[in-house]
Design an enzyme around this catalytic site. Structure first.
Site, PDB file in Angstrom:
ATOM      1  N   TYR A 174       0.853  -1.206   0.000  1.00 52.81           N
ATOM      2  CA  TYR A 174       0.000   0.000   0.000  1.00 52.81           C
ATOM      3  C   TYR A 174       0.881   1.245   0.000  1.00 52.81           C
ATOM      4  O   TYR A 174       1.727   1.388   0.867  1.00 52.81           O
ATOM      5  CB  TYR A 174      -0.898   0.059   1.241  1.00 52.81           C
ATOM      6  CG  TYR A 174      -1.870  -1.081   1.416  1.00 52.81           C
ATOM      7  CD1 TYR A 174      -2.228  -1.922   0.367  1.00 52.81           C
ATOM      8  CD2 TYR A 174      -2.452  -1.324   2.654  1.00 52.81           C
ATOM      9  CE1 TYR A 174      -3.130  -2.952   0.547  1.00 52.81           C
ATOM     10  CE2 TYR A 174      -3.362  -2.355   2.838  1.00 52.81           C
ATOM     11  CZ  TYR A 174      -3.689  -3.173   1.790  1.00 52.81           C
ATOM     12  OH  TYR A 174      -4.584  -4.207   1.979  1.00 52.81           O
ATOM     13  N   LEU A 200     -17.234  -3.159   2.266  1.00 52.75           N
ATOM     14  CA  LEU A 200     -18.244  -2.239   1.724  1.00 52.75           C
ATOM     15  C   LEU A 200     -18.188  -2.180   0.201  1.00 52.75           C
ATOM     16  O   LEU A 200     -18.675  -1.231  -0.414  1.00 52.75           O
ATOM     17  CB  LEU A 200     -18.045  -0.840   2.318  1.00 52.75           C
ATOM     18  CG  LEU A 200     -18.337  -0.726   3.813  1.00 52.75           C
ATOM     19  CD1 LEU A 200     -17.935   0.642   4.348  1.00 52.75           C
ATOM     20  CD2 LEU A 200     -19.807  -0.994   4.094  1.00 52.75           C
ATOM     21  N   ALA A 201     -17.577  -3.205  -0.417  1.00 46.23           N
ATOM     22  CA  ALA A 201     -17.507  -3.291  -1.881  1.00 46.23           C
ATOM     23  C   ALA A 201     -16.951  -1.989  -2.476  1.00 46.23           C
ATOM     24  O   ALA A 201     -17.569  -1.357  -3.332  1.00 46.23           O
ATOM     25  CB  ALA A 201     -18.872  -3.623  -2.464  1.00 46.23           C
ATOM     26  N   GLY A 227     -16.829   0.870  -1.348  1.00 48.59           N
ATOM     27  CA  GLY A 227     -17.660   2.046  -1.115  1.00 48.59           C
ATOM     28  C   GLY A 227     -19.031   1.967  -1.747  1.00 48.59           C
ATOM     29  O   GLY A 227     -19.925   2.767  -1.409  1.00 48.59           O
ATOM     30  N   LEU A 253     -21.461  -0.105  -1.283  1.00 53.77           N
ATOM     31  CA  LEU A 253     -22.535  -0.428  -0.344  1.00 53.77           C
ATOM     32  C   LEU A 253     -22.845   0.705   0.633  1.00 53.77           C
ATOM     33  O   LEU A 253     -23.772   0.592   1.438  1.00 53.77           O
ATOM     34  CB  LEU A 253     -22.209  -1.719   0.414  1.00 53.77           C
ATOM     35  CG  LEU A 253     -22.122  -2.972  -0.470  1.00 53.77           C
ATOM     36  CD1 LEU A 253     -21.701  -4.187   0.348  1.00 53.77           C
ATOM     37  CD2 LEU A 253     -23.450  -3.244  -1.176  1.00 53.77           C
ATOM     38  N   LYS A 260     -23.017   5.643  -1.835  1.00 52.28           N
ATOM     39  CA  LYS A 260     -22.398   6.872  -2.354  1.00 52.28           C
ATOM     40  C   LYS A 260     -22.387   6.906  -3.874  1.00 52.28           C
ATOM     41  O   LYS A 260     -22.468   7.968  -4.496  1.00 52.28           O
ATOM     42  CB  LYS A 260     -20.966   6.961  -1.806  1.00 52.28           C
ATOM     43  CG  LYS A 260     -20.179   8.173  -2.250  1.00 52.28           C
ATOM     44  CD  LYS A 260     -18.788   8.131  -1.634  1.00 52.28           C
ATOM     45  CE  LYS A 260     -17.931   9.294  -2.109  1.00 52.28           C
ATOM     46  NZ  LYS A 260     -16.564   9.229  -1.531  1.00 52.28           N
TER      47      LYS A 260
END
Length: 317
Positions: free
Chosen positions: A54, A215-216, A218, A220, A223
């Site tokens: 990352y 949250l897939a 974002g 889910l 947004k």
């Protein structure tokens, strides 16, 4: 009061939500990263997940950016003994920096320890399988790091069911460290692989499951509901695959359940993961304090039979 959950057969306990830090150095600058870490730990949460890779995918980055940010925070805040620190290795940082060979594991661990400003890593994870390296060699490397006090326990991520079972058997046959955790992709949309193929193994072997993409990317949270919503987003490439009839059915169900609980779709999606059988804690990331507060709210929500049924129907394959 947060209910702490053990990691495998170890003595390490974590709260039921893990802060994902793949956004550090990408969509979150150092100042905000410090604020998020402070807020998360002040609310009684203790587990932080990162990886050496990352955020290598960002132009100009080489990997290690997330670990460096966490390391600076640890040096500044003095909370090392209050934090369960998880990182991963094995993803390609460079042509000669990848995989799970003994030589590379030892050098990668030293590099992560330096970036993280710590003497030990609580949970060190094989980020991806390495079919070219004997499993015994990988586990022997972890054994030497554990004996040296540089890591406490080990985990795996993204292994096939077959390779995970084989790794567990090699540990038993050779009296080597055994994976205590497994990190799969799992959320209301991406369910089948974990539920059908992985959960039987993790449950049978007392592996703690810490899910990612909870949250897939974002989606889910609600947004992103149209292509216009993602056109300027750095997550567009991750999110677009969820724009299906099933995806929008899931969002509608989340909206309905969220209204009943007077909360948001994202907190309901995360609460659903937390309450699934065999899940120890989902990993979720945030780019500001409001988002993080919303994620934390998920740990206080109890979904009832009606909620679960509605979400299960919407997300059925």
């Amino acid at each position: 009061m947060l209910e702490n959950r053990k990691l495998g057969a170890s003595e390490i306990k974590i709260a039921p939500l893990i802060l994902g830090t793949n956004v550090f150095g990408w969509t979150t600058d150092e100042a905000m990263a410090f604020k998020l870490l402070d807020y998360f730990t002040e609310q009684g949460f203790n587990a932080i997940d990162t990886a050496d890779v990352y955020s290598k995918w960002v132009d100009g980055h080489v990997g290690g950016e997330s670990e460096l940010a966490i390391g600076k925070w640890l040096k500044q805040c003095g909370k090392r003994d209050k934090v369960v620190l998880a990182t991963k290795l094995g993803a390609e940082l460079a042509p000669d920096k990848k995989g799970l060979s003994k030589k590379y594991i030892i050098s990668a661990a030293e590099a992560s320890l330096k970036r993280l400003n710590t003497d030990y890593i609580d949970l060190y994870q094989s980020h991806y399988d390495d079919s070219e390296t004997p499993i015994e060699e990988t586990l022997a490397a972890y054994d030497s790091l554990i004996k040296a006090g540089k890591i406490r326990i080990i985990g795996a991520s993204n292994f096939t069911p077959e390779r995970l079972e084989e790794s567990l058997q090699v540990s038993r046959d050779n009296n080597l460290p055994i994976y205590q955790t497994f990190q799969p992709e799992y959320n209301l949309y991406d369910r089948a692989d974990f539920e059908e193929n992985i959960r039987p193994i993790t449950s049978a072997n007392n592996l703690s499951v810490i899910s990612y993409f909870s949250l897939a990317s974002g989606f889910l949270t609600g947004k992103y509901r149209s292509l216009d919503d993602i056109k300027d987003s750095k997550r567009a490439g991750f999110v677009e695959k969820y724009f299906t009839d099933r995806g929008f059915n899931i969002l509608n169900a989340l909206d309905n359940v969220a209204a009943r609980h007077e909360t948001t779709a994202g907190s309901i999606a995360l609460a659903w993961v937390i309450q699934q059988p065999g899940i120890t804690a989902p990993i979720a990331s945030a780019t500001n304090i409001d988002q993080l507060a919303d994620l934390i709210k998920a740990t206080t929500i109890t979904l009832d039979h009606e909620d679960i049924t509605l979400l299960a129907t919407a997300s059925s394959l």
